[in-house]
Design a protein around this motif. Structure first.
Motif, short mmCIF file in Angstrom:
data_model
loop_
_atom_site.label_atom_id
_atom_site.label_comp_id
_atom_site.label_asym_id
_atom_site.label_seq_id
_atom_site.Cartn_x
_atom_site.Cartn_y
_atom_site.Cartn_z
N LEU A 1 0.84 -1.20 0.00
CA LEU A 1 0.00 0.00 0.00
C LEU A 1 0.87 1.25 0.00
O LEU A 1 0.65 2.18 -0.79
N LEU A 2 1.88 1.28 0.85
CA LEU A 2 2.76 2.44 0.92
C LEU A 2 3.55 2.63 -0.37
O LEU A 2 3.77 3.77 -0.81
N ALA A 3 3.95 1.57 -0.99
CA ALA A 3 4.71 1.66 -2.24
C ALA A 3 3.85 2.17 -3.39
O ALA A 3 4.33 2.90 -4.27
N ARG A 4 2.57 1.79 -3.41
CA ARG A 4 1.70 2.18 -4.52
C ARG A 4 1.03 3.53 -4.32
O ARG A 4 0.68 4.20 -5.29
N ALA A 5 0.82 3.93 -3.11
CA ALA A 5 0.02 5.13 -2.84
C ALA A 5 0.90 6.24 -2.27
O ALA A 5 0.81 6.58 -1.11
N ARG A 6 1.70 6.79 -3.10
CA ARG A 6 2.62 7.85 -2.66
C ARG A 6 1.86 9.14 -2.29
O ARG A 6 2.38 9.97 -1.58
N ASP A 7 0.65 9.28 -2.79
CA ASP A 7 -0.10 10.51 -2.52
C ASP A 7 -1.04 10.37 -1.30
O ASP A 7 -1.91 11.21 -1.11
N LEU A 8 -0.85 9.34 -0.49
CA LEU A 8 -1.66 9.19 0.73
C LEU A 8 -1.34 10.33 1.69
O LEU A 8 -0.19 10.76 1.80
N PRO A 9 -2.33 10.79 2.41
CA PRO A 9 -2.06 11.80 3.45
C PRO A 9 -1.08 11.23 4.49
O PRO A 9 -1.04 10.02 4.73
N VAL A 10 -0.32 12.09 5.10
CA VAL A 10 0.70 11.68 6.06
C VAL A 10 0.11 10.85 7.19
O VAL A 10 0.70 9.84 7.62
N THR A 11 -1.05 11.20 7.67
CA THR A 11 -1.67 10.46 8.77
C THR A 11 -1.97 9.02 8.35
O THR A 11 -1.79 8.08 9.13
N ARG B 1 -0.39 7.37 5.90
CA ARG B 1 0.89 6.69 5.70
C ARG B 1 1.46 6.25 7.05
O ARG B 1 1.98 5.16 7.18
N ASP B 2 1.34 7.13 8.05
CA ASP B 2 1.84 6.79 9.38
C ASP B 2 1.08 5.60 9.97
O ASP B 2 1.67 4.73 10.62
#
Length: 94
Positions: A78-88, A90-91
């Motif tokens: 998920l983290l590798a594919r969704a670089r535009d996720l909000p920081v919260t 991603r955290d």
């Protein structure tokens, strides 16, 4: 000497094949050979139970490790594919 030979062959068979299904007929006369045959059978039973417990432990450990590893892998994907996720978000996934 035939009973001694059978006991020796049984022990050699177990040592070579790990086949713990072989049992020795103790005979029932209560002599030393019967005691050794009984001890062989008891040892075989104990080894068989130990192997079964070991198999169960490996199966349980495998199952217990699979779930967290799957979760980690999913989060990493998920983290590798969704670089535009909000920081919260991603955290939360990391």
């Amino acid at each position: 000497m035939a009973p001694v030979r059978r006991l020796t062959q049984a022990a050699e068979h177990v040592a070579q094949t790990n086949d713990l299904t072989l049992r020795i007929d103790a005979g029932g006369s209560g002599d030393e050979l019967d005691r050794r045959s009984g001890a062989f059978n008891e040892m075989r039973t104990t080894l068989e139970a130990s192997q079964q417990a070991q198999r169960q432990l490996v199966a349980d450990a495998s199952h217990e490790l699979r779930t967290p590893l799957t979760s980690i892998r999913t989060n990493l994907e998920l983290l590798a594919r969704a670089r535009d996720l909000p920081v919260t978000d991603r955290d939360a996934a990391s």
